[in-house]
Design a protein around this motif. Structure first.
Motif, PDB file in Angstrom:
ATOM      1  N   ASP A 129       0.784  -1.227   0.000  1.00  0.00           N
ATOM      2  CA  ASP A 129       0.000   0.000   0.000  1.00  0.00           C
ATOM      3  C   ASP A 129       0.820   1.283   0.000  1.00  0.00           C
ATOM      4  OD1 ASP A 129       0.891  -0.275   2.623  1.00  0.00           O
ATOM      5  OD2 ASP A 129      -1.009   0.307   3.516  1.00  0.00           O
ATOM      6  N   PHE A 130       2.075   1.253   0.417  1.00  0.00           N
ATOM      7  CA  PHE A 130       2.869   2.481   0.484  1.00  0.00           C
ATOM      8  C   PHE A 130       3.093   3.026  -0.928  1.00  0.00           C
ATOM      9  CE2 PHE A 130       6.895   4.821   0.567  1.00  0.00           C
ATOM     10  CZ  PHE A 130       6.581   5.769   1.518  1.00  0.00           C
ATOM     11  N   ASN A 131       2.545   4.178  -1.204  1.00  0.00           N
ATOM     12  CA  ASN A 131       2.645   4.837  -2.512  1.00  0.00           C
ATOM     13  C   ASN A 131       2.201   3.923  -3.660  1.00  0.00           C
ATOM     14  OD1 ASN A 131       3.482   7.361  -1.618  1.00  0.00           O
ATOM     15  ND2 ASN A 131       5.624   6.773  -1.613  1.00  0.00           N
ATOM     16  N   TRP A 132       1.226   3.076  -3.383  1.00  0.00           N
ATOM     17  CA  TRP A 132       0.762   2.119  -4.385  1.00  0.00           C
ATOM     18  C   TRP A 132       0.402   2.802  -5.701  1.00  0.00           C
ATOM     19  CZ3 TRP A 132      -3.998   1.671  -6.804  1.00  0.00           C
ATOM     20  CH2 TRP A 132      -4.175   0.512  -7.568  1.00  0.00           C
ATOM     21  N   ASP A 133      -0.308   3.925  -5.616  1.00  0.00           N
ATOM     22  CA  ASP A 133      -0.760   4.596  -6.838  1.00  0.00           C
ATOM     23  C   ASP A 133       0.361   5.304  -7.589  1.00  0.00           C
ATOM     24  OD1 ASP A 133      -0.558   6.381  -4.714  1.00  0.00           O
ATOM     25  OD2 ASP A 133      -2.176   7.668  -5.430  1.00  0.00           O
ATOM     26  N   LEU A 134       1.525   5.419  -6.980  1.00  0.00           N
ATOM     27  CA  LEU A 134       2.657   6.088  -7.628  1.00  0.00           C
ATOM     28  C   LEU A 134       3.676   5.109  -8.199  1.00  0.00           C
ATOM     29  CD1 LEU A 134       3.283   8.856  -4.946  1.00  0.00           C
ATOM     30  CD2 LEU A 134       1.956   9.035  -7.047  1.00  0.00           C
ATOM     31  N   GLY A 135       3.606   3.855  -7.806  1.00  0.00           N
ATOM     32  CA  GLY A 135       4.606   2.892  -8.249  1.00  0.00           C
ATOM     33  C   GLY A 135       3.996   1.817  -9.116  1.00  0.00           C
ATOM     34  N   GLY A 136       4.722   1.370 -10.074  1.00  0.00           N
ATOM     35  CA  GLY A 136       4.226   0.319 -10.946  1.00  0.00           C
ATOM     36  C   GLY A 136       3.238   0.846 -11.965  1.00  0.00           C
ATOM     37  N   SER A 137       2.766  -0.063 -12.761  1.00  0.00           N
ATOM     38  CA  SER A 137       1.868   0.279 -13.862  1.00  0.00           C
ATOM     39  C   SER A 137       0.438  -0.160 -13.565  1.00  0.00           C
ATOM     40  CB  SER A 137       2.359  -0.418 -15.138  1.00  0.00           C
ATOM     41  OG  SER A 137       1.464  -0.191 -16.202  1.00  0.00           O
ATOM     42  N   ALA A 138      -0.513   0.552 -14.157  1.00  0.00           N
ATOM     43  CA  ALA A 138      -1.924   0.160 -14.096  1.00  0.00           C
ATOM     44  C   ALA A 138      -2.281  -0.781 -15.247  1.00  0.00           C
ATOM     45  CB  ALA A 138      -2.813   1.402 -14.131  1.00  0.00           C
ATOM     46  N   ASP A 139      -1.351  -1.008 -16.174  1.00  0.00           N
ATOM     47  CA  ASP A 139      -1.569  -1.888 -17.315  1.00  0.00           C
ATOM     48  C   ASP A 139      -1.339  -3.339 -16.886  1.00  0.00           C
ATOM     49  OD1 ASP A 139      -1.516  -3.383 -19.658  1.00  0.00           O
ATOM     50  OD2 ASP A 139       0.187  -2.313 -20.528  1.00  0.00           O
ATOM     51  N   PRO A 140      -2.357  -4.192 -16.915  1.00  0.00           N
ATOM     52  CA  PRO A 140      -2.210  -5.561 -16.415  1.00  0.00           C
ATOM     53  C   PRO A 140      -1.129  -6.396 -17.097  1.00  0.00           C
ATOM     54  CG  PRO A 140      -4.523  -5.028 -16.674  1.00  0.00           C
ATOM     55  CD  PRO A 140      -3.741  -3.903 -17.291  1.00  0.00           C
ATOM     56  N   ALA A 142       1.786  -5.058 -18.232  1.00  0.00           N
ATOM     57  CA  ALA A 142       3.096  -4.418 -18.050  1.00  0.00           C
ATOM     58  C   ALA A 142       3.953  -5.233 -17.091  1.00  0.00           C
ATOM     59  CB  ALA A 142       2.921  -2.996 -17.519  1.00  0.00           C
ATOM     60  N   TRP A 143       5.255  -5.192 -17.267  1.00  0.00           N
ATOM     61  CA  TRP A 143       6.185  -5.976 -16.450  1.00  0.00           C
ATOM     62  C   TRP A 143       6.124  -5.576 -14.987  1.00  0.00           C
ATOM     63  CZ3 TRP A 143      10.194  -3.421 -13.967  1.00  0.00           C
ATOM     64  CH2 TRP A 143      10.449  -2.132 -14.393  1.00  0.00           C
ATOM     65  N   ASP A 144       5.643  -4.358 -14.684  1.00  0.00           N
ATOM     66  CA  ASP A 144       5.574  -3.885 -13.296  1.00  0.00           C
ATOM     67  C   ASP A 144       4.131  -3.606 -12.859  1.00  0.00           C
ATOM     68  OD1 ASP A 144       5.241  -1.652 -14.929  1.00  0.00           O
ATOM     69  OD2 ASP A 144       6.504  -0.354 -13.695  1.00  0.00           O
ATOM     70  N   TYR A 145       3.179  -4.402 -13.368  1.00  0.00           N
ATOM     71  CA  TYR A 145       1.773  -4.213 -13.007  1.00  0.00           C
ATOM     72  C   TYR A 145       1.588  -4.409 -11.502  1.00  0.00           C
ATOM     73  CZ  TYR A 145      -3.273  -5.044 -12.745  1.00  0.00           C
ATOM     74  OH  TYR A 145      -4.601  -4.991 -12.398  1.00  0.00           O
ATOM     75  N   ARG A 146       0.990  -3.418 -10.847  1.00  0.00           N
ATOM     76  CA  ARG A 146       0.872  -3.386  -9.394  1.00  0.00           C
ATOM     77  C   ARG A 146      -0.367  -4.101  -8.846  1.00  0.00           C
ATOM     78  NH1 ARG A 146       0.132   2.519 -10.618  1.00  0.00           N
ATOM     79  NH2 ARG A 146      -2.105   2.771 -10.819  1.00  0.00           N
ATOM     80  N   GLY A 147      -1.280  -4.518  -9.709  1.00  0.00           N
ATOM     81  CA  GLY A 147      -2.517  -5.148  -9.267  1.00  0.00           C
ATOM     82  C   GLY A 147      -3.663  -4.163  -9.235  1.00  0.00           C
ATOM     83  N   GLU A 148      -4.862  -4.689  -9.001  1.00  0.00           N
ATOM     84  CA  GLU A 148      -6.063  -3.844  -9.012  1.00  0.00           C
ATOM     85  C   GLU A 148      -6.126  -2.898  -7.824  1.00  0.00           C
ATOM     86  OE1 GLU A 148      -9.919  -5.514 -10.066  1.00  0.00           O
ATOM     87  OE2 GLU A 148      -8.859  -7.387 -10.512  1.00  0.00           O
ATOM     88  N   TYR A 149      -5.573  -3.313  -6.693  1.00  0.00           N
ATOM     89  CA  TYR A 149      -5.592  -2.503  -5.473  1.00  0.00           C
ATOM     90  C   TYR A 149      -4.487  -3.020  -4.550  1.00  0.00           C
ATOM     91  CZ  TYR A 149      -8.397  -6.544  -4.087  1.00  0.00           C
ATOM     92  OH  TYR A 149      -8.842  -7.830  -3.867  1.00  0.00           O
ATOM     93  N   PRO A 150      -4.088  -2.226  -3.559  1.00  0.00           N
ATOM     94  CA  PRO A 150      -3.032  -2.671  -2.646  1.00  0.00           C
ATOM     95  C   PRO A 150      -3.434  -3.967  -1.934  1.00  0.00           C
ATOM     96  CG  PRO A 150      -3.463  -0.332  -2.352  1.00  0.00           C
ATOM     97  CD  PRO A 150      -4.535  -0.864  -3.258  1.00  0.00           C
ATOM     98  N   TYR A 151      -2.485  -4.852  -1.810  1.00  0.00           N
ATOM     99  CA  TYR A 151      -2.682  -6.145  -1.135  1.00  0.00           C
ATOM    100  C   TYR A 151      -3.732  -7.010  -1.820  1.00  0.00           C
ATOM    101  CZ  TYR A 151       0.046  -4.000   2.582  1.00  0.00           C
ATOM    102  OH  TYR A 151       1.037  -3.376   3.288  1.00  0.00           O
ATOM    103  N   ALA A 158       0.180 -11.920   3.102  1.00  0.00           N
ATOM    104  CA  ALA A 158       0.896 -12.772   4.061  1.00  0.00           C
ATOM    105  C   ALA A 158       2.036 -12.005   4.724  1.00  0.00           C
ATOM    106  CB  ALA A 158       1.422 -14.022   3.373  1.00  0.00           C
ATOM    107  N   ILE A 159       2.778 -11.233   3.939  1.00  0.00           N
ATOM    108  CA  ILE A 159       3.889 -10.447   4.490  1.00  0.00           C
ATOM    109  C   ILE A 159       3.342  -9.347   5.393  1.00  0.00           C
ATOM    110  CG2 ILE A 159       5.799  -8.892   3.908  1.00  0.00           C
ATOM    111  CD1 ILE A 159       6.294 -11.905   3.369  1.00  0.00           C
ATOM    112  N   ARG A 160       2.305  -8.660   4.947  1.00  0.00           N
ATOM    113  CA  ARG A 160       1.689  -7.611   5.770  1.00  0.00           C
ATOM    114  C   ARG A 160       1.221  -8.192   7.105  1.00  0.00           C
ATOM    115  NH1 ARG A 160      -4.072  -6.129   3.958  1.00  0.00           N
ATOM    116  NH2 ARG A 160      -4.290  -8.225   4.847  1.00  0.00           N
ATOM    117  N   ASP A 161       0.503  -9.304   7.057  1.00  0.00           N
ATOM    118  CA  ASP A 161      -0.063  -9.878   8.272  1.00  0.00           C
ATOM    119  C   ASP A 161       1.025 -10.357   9.240  1.00  0.00           C
ATOM    120  OD1 ASP A 161      -2.473  -9.304   7.081  1.00  0.00           O
ATOM    121  OD2 ASP A 161      -2.979 -11.395   6.637  1.00  0.00           O
ATOM    122  N   LEU A 162       2.080 -10.932   8.707  1.00  0.00           N
ATOM    123  CA  LEU A 162       3.192 -11.356   9.571  1.00  0.00           C
ATOM    124  C   LEU A 162       3.847 -10.137  10.216  1.00  0.00           C
ATOM    125  CD1 LEU A 162       5.191 -13.490  10.688  1.00  0.00           C
ATOM    126  CD2 LEU A 162       6.505 -13.182   8.566  1.00  0.00           C
ATOM    127  N   ALA A 163       4.099  -9.099   9.437  1.00  0.00           N
ATOM    128  CA  ALA A 163       4.740  -7.895   9.973  1.00  0.00           C
ATOM    129  C   ALA A 163       3.853  -7.241  11.044  1.00  0.00           C
ATOM    130  CB  ALA A 163       5.043  -6.910   8.849  1.00  0.00           C
TER     131      ALA A 163
END
Length: 166
Positions: A129-140, A142-151, A158-163
């Protein structure tokens, strides 16, 4: 946790002098293979685990670290994507294994040449979620597609929940 597409296990290891207790000690987490083709992250985590376990009680620095911290390892965050690399589907696979177009064909790609090729899946490293809308691509594709929404991916949850838990 488990991987988003194929339900493979995501393992976490805790090294501490009292692993079954939640002590009031600083905690640190090491993780590897956010991007499937970055296989050395797994090897580095496993080497660190080996060195901490082997040197505990013998090396005063290692003994101090283990006695006074909780050290967490998640050697492989992306087991589905990693399988695309180890099974030689693509040695350059970067994302997880999500079937983004829903056609039942996993690990589709436009070319098999480095990470800039169009591929399906989600870039786990850009799905937090940190700067999700600023990092990666919105194009599904694209090599750096960030997903539809954070997490959106079970790997990053899994990483978020463990942390958060630790």
């Amino acid at each position: 946790g488990v991987s988003t597409q194929e339900g493979r296990g995501i393992w976490a290891f805790k090294i501490s002098d009292n692993v079954y207790q939640n002590e009031d000690e600083p905690a640190i987490m090491y993780n590897g293979v956010h991007h499937a083709c970055e296989v050395m992250g797994l090897e580095i985590c496993m080497r660190l685990i080996n060195d901490l376990l082997s040197d505990y009680g013998n090396d005063p620095d290692v003994t101090y670290w283990v006695d006074n911290t909780e050290i967490w390892f998640v050697p492989m965050i992306n087991p589905d994507g990693h399988s695309a690399v180890t099974d030689s589907i693509s040695l350059y696979w970067r994302k997880n294994g999500r079937d983004i177009n829903g056609n039942g064909i996993l690990y589709e790609y436009e070319c098999n040449d480095w990470h800039l090729c169009d591929t399906e899946g989600i870039d786990n490293n850009r799905n937090y979620d940190f700067n999700w809308d600023l990092g990666g691509s919105a194009d599904p594709w694209a090599w750096d597609y960030r997903g539809e929404y954070p997490y959106s991916e079970s790997e990053t949850r899994a990483i978020r929940d463990l942390a958060l838990r630790e």
